[in-house]
Design a protein around this motif. Structure first.
Motif, PDB file in Angstrom:
ATOM      1  N   HIS A  10       0.832  -1.207   0.000  1.00 14.97           N
ATOM      2  CA  HIS A  10       0.000   0.000   0.000  1.00 14.97           C
ATOM      3  C   HIS A  10       0.866   1.257   0.000  1.00 14.97           C
ATOM      4  N   ALA A  11       0.546   2.189  -0.896  1.00 13.84           N
ATOM      5  CA  ALA A  11       1.287   3.448  -0.977  1.00 13.84           C
ATOM      6  C   ALA A  11       0.398   4.646  -0.655  1.00 13.84           C
ATOM      7  N   SER A  12      -0.833   4.632  -1.152  1.00 13.99           N
ATOM      8  CA  SER A  12      -1.704   5.785  -0.982  1.00 13.99           C
ATOM      9  C   SER A  12      -3.144   5.390  -1.254  1.00 13.99           C
ATOM     10  N   HIS A  13      -4.047   5.911  -0.438  1.00  8.54           N
ATOM     11  CA  HIS A  13      -5.478   5.712  -0.655  1.00  8.54           C
ATOM     12  C   HIS A  13      -6.007   6.936  -1.381  1.00  8.54           C
ATOM     13  N   ARG A  14      -6.328   6.774  -2.658  1.00  6.65           N
ATOM     14  CA  ARG A  14      -6.762   7.903  -3.472  1.00  6.65           C
ATOM     15  C   ARG A  14      -8.264   8.143  -3.332  1.00  6.65           C
ATOM     16  N   SER A  15      -8.613   9.408  -3.214  1.00  6.63           N
ATOM     17  CA  SER A  15     -10.020   9.813  -3.153  1.00  6.63           C
ATOM     18  C   SER A  15     -10.264  10.845  -4.241  1.00  6.63           C
ATOM     19  N   PRO A  16     -10.486  10.394  -5.482  1.00  7.91           N
ATOM     20  CA  PRO A  16     -10.640  11.330  -6.607  1.00  7.91           C
ATOM     21  C   PRO A  16     -11.838  12.262  -6.404  1.00  7.91           C
ATOM     22  N   ALA A  17     -11.601  13.556  -6.623  1.00  4.93           N
ATOM     23  CA  ALA A  17     -12.692  14.535  -6.578  1.00  4.93           C
ATOM     24  C   ALA A  17     -13.311  14.587  -7.968  1.00  4.93           C
ATOM     25  N   LEU A  18     -14.476  13.996  -8.115  1.00  3.90           N
ATOM     26  CA  LEU A  18     -15.133  13.853  -9.407  1.00  3.90           C
ATOM     27  C   LEU A  18     -16.350  14.771  -9.481  1.00  3.90           C
ATOM     28  N   ALA A  19     -16.451  15.534 -10.573  1.00 11.61           N
ATOM     29  CA  ALA A  19     -17.593  16.423 -10.771  1.00 11.61           C
ATOM     30  C   ALA A  19     -18.142  16.246 -12.177  1.00 11.61           C
ATOM     31  N   LEU A  20     -19.436  15.942 -12.281  1.00 10.51           N
ATOM     32  CA  LEU A  20     -20.106  15.883 -13.570  1.00 10.51           C
ATOM     33  C   LEU A  20     -20.448  17.312 -13.979  1.00 10.51           C
ATOM     34  N   LEU A  21     -20.040  17.703 -15.160  1.00  6.41           N
ATOM     35  CA  LEU A  21     -20.172  19.102 -15.581  1.00  6.41           C
ATOM     36  C   LEU A  21     -21.481  19.362 -16.322  1.00  6.41           C
ATOM     37  N   ALA A  22     -22.569  18.808 -15.797  1.00  2.00           N
ATOM     38  CA  ALA A  22     -23.880  18.991 -16.437  1.00  2.00           C
ATOM     39  C   ALA A  22     -24.427  20.391 -16.196  1.00  2.00           C
ATOM     40  N   PHE A  23     -24.099  20.962 -15.038  1.00  2.00           N
ATOM     41  CA  PHE A  23     -24.593  22.288 -14.692  1.00  2.00           C
ATOM     42  C   PHE A  23     -23.415  23.192 -14.352  1.00  2.00           C
ATOM     43  N   PRO A  24     -23.515  24.488 -14.612  1.00  2.00           N
ATOM     44  CA  PRO A  24     -22.435  25.402 -14.224  1.00  2.00           C
ATOM     45  C   PRO A  24     -22.354  25.542 -12.710  1.00  2.00           C
ATOM     46  N   ASP A  25     -21.144  25.640 -12.180  1.00  2.00           N
ATOM     47  CA  ASP A  25     -20.943  25.883 -10.758  1.00  2.00           C
ATOM     48  C   ASP A  25     -21.296  27.334 -10.435  1.00  2.00           C
ATOM     49  N   LEU A  26     -21.787  27.559  -9.238  1.00  2.00           N
ATOM     50  CA  LEU A  26     -22.058  28.916  -8.775  1.00  2.00           C
ATOM     51  C   LEU A  26     -20.728  29.527  -8.339  1.00  2.00           C
ATOM     52  N   GLU A  27     -20.290  30.545  -9.031  1.00  2.00           N
ATOM     53  CA  GLU A  27     -18.981  31.120  -8.751  1.00  2.00           C
ATOM     54  C   GLU A  27     -19.038  32.168  -7.647  1.00  2.00           C
ATOM     55  N   ASP A  28     -17.906  32.299  -6.943  1.00  2.00           N
ATOM     56  CA  ASP A  28     -17.754  33.258  -5.850  1.00  2.00           C
ATOM     57  C   ASP A  28     -17.753  34.679  -6.424  1.00  2.00           C
ATOM     58  N   SER A  29     -18.637  35.521  -5.923  1.00  2.00           N
ATOM     59  CA  SER A  29     -18.707  36.903  -6.417  1.00  2.00           C
ATOM     60  C   SER A  29     -17.729  37.821  -5.697  1.00  2.00           C
ATOM     61  N   VAL A  30     -17.105  37.305  -4.637  1.00  2.00           N
ATOM     62  CA  VAL A  30     -16.185  38.126  -3.837  1.00  2.00           C
ATOM     63  C   VAL A  30     -14.741  37.926  -4.268  1.00  2.00           C
TER      64      VAL A  30
END
Length: 350
Positions: free
Chosen positions: A87-107
């Motif tokens: 064992h070297a590393s337990h990977r936790s991929p951050a997966l996002a389906l790009l079906a909808f636009p993300d709400l972006e930070d206005s600040v």
């Protein structure tokens, strides 16, 4: 299989590079796409391929070999463990389906920085991380590199780099219950719509008949069943309404010839108070996702160790993979601890 016209029944690949392993730059080999036709599994082909790849990498000077395997792939993990991989590393991929636009930070505004600044910031954050590349400019000079997104707040800063993950290898779905060519056919679309209309009409007739029976018979059971059918109708309609944009998005990607599916984020970095890191990283990730969506990607993936200090600031999911590694002959297995929590993910590692 020479008895079957020379049919290819197994394949394996490896790539060599120089990266840090336990505080020392070493030549390492990443083994990937080791696959055996299901019909031929259990015949020792996987073992033979692994042995040949290991011997070839060792002959080219590799000190360590590493690979990735899905957490639930018990056969593969058993094979590699028998070959001395630990064992070297337990990977936790951050997966996002790009079906909808993300709400972006206005600040917090997000900018794309130049390559020199991107390399400097990434190198500073991963200065002591395992698997960090000796020649980081190989990534940032690649035509597959798509920029580094950065957000700032006072002296705090966070950023992540983007990569075209569909150019080195791609995938094309050939069948979802039926051949993809069927799903693309206008005639088949008409048949599907007709079948849907017919099914909805039959259900409406059944609901109407049940309601009429409930009124005529005054049966408690029939009345309850009628109310249940009404509930199922509204729940089904609400579910379809909510799911249709995602279904339509996936259908458009699968049904097209576009192989630009995977957008990769790599080398996330952040400096400053934890609260600032989280605020800025979320702004950066949202902007990167929207840029990828506008470019036509279907999904975005950032591979990270589950213990990575920035992992909580990315999308969460239950999918996980395991990194395993081993030294070449002559090194003691007992001296191999897991990789550092902030170990660097090379986007070329598929």
């Amino acid at each position: 299989d020479r008895s079957n016209g020379g049919r290819i029944v197994g394949v394996g690949c490896a790539a060599l590079k120089t990266a840090r392993i336990h505080s020392k730059m070493s030549k390492v080999a990443y083994i990937f796409d080791l696959r055996v036709d299901e019909e031929y599994q259990g015949c020792g082909i996987g073992k033979a391929l692994t042995e040949q790849i290991e011997e070839g990498c060792a002959a080219k000077g590799a000190s360590f070999l590493y690979l990735t395997v899905n957490s639930d792939n018990t056969k593969a993990k058993s094979l590699y463990a028998k070959r001395g991989f630990v064992h070297a590393s337990h990977r936790s991929p951050a997966l996002a389906l790009l079906a909808f636009p993300d709400l972006e930070d206005s600040v917090n505004s997000v900018e794309v920085v130049g390559k020199e600044a991107a390399i400097k910031l990434t190198s500073s954050f991963y200065s002591s991380a395992d698997l960090f590349l000796e020649k980081l400019d190989q990534l940032f000079d690649s035509p597959l590199y798509e920029g580094t997104f950065v957000a700032r707040k006072g002296d705090s800063i966070a950023g992540v780099s983007a990569w075209n993950g569909s150019s080195l290898t791609g995938f094309k779905i050939e069948r979802i219950f039926l051949p993809i060519s069927w799903w693309r056919s206008p005639i088949f679309h008409v048949v599907l719509v007709g079948a849907g209309i017919w099914a909805a009409w039959r259900w409406a007739v059944a609901v109407q008949a049940t309601g009429r029976s409930a009124l005529e018979t005054r049966s408690v059971f029939t009345s309850i069943w009628f109310l249940a059918m009404i509930g199922i109708t509204f729940a089904g309609a609400a579910l379809l309404f909510r799911a249709w944009p995602v279904i339509s998005f996936i259908g458009s990607k699968v049904g097209s010839d576009n192989t630009k599916m995977r957008h990769r984020l790599f080398g996330p970095f952040a400096f400053g108070p934890t609260s600032d890191q989280e605020e800025l990283m979320r702004a950066v990730v949202s902007r990167a996702h929207n840029v990828a969506r506008e470019a036509g990607y279907a999904m975005s993936i950032c591979n990270m160790d589950a213990r990575h200090p920035l992992r909580p600031f990315f999308p969460s999911n239950k999918f996980s993979t395991i990194f395993m590694y081993k030294p070449v002959e002559g090194k003691e297995l007992e001296s191999l601890p897991p990789l550092t929590a902030d170990n660097f993910f090379d986007p070329r590692d598929l």
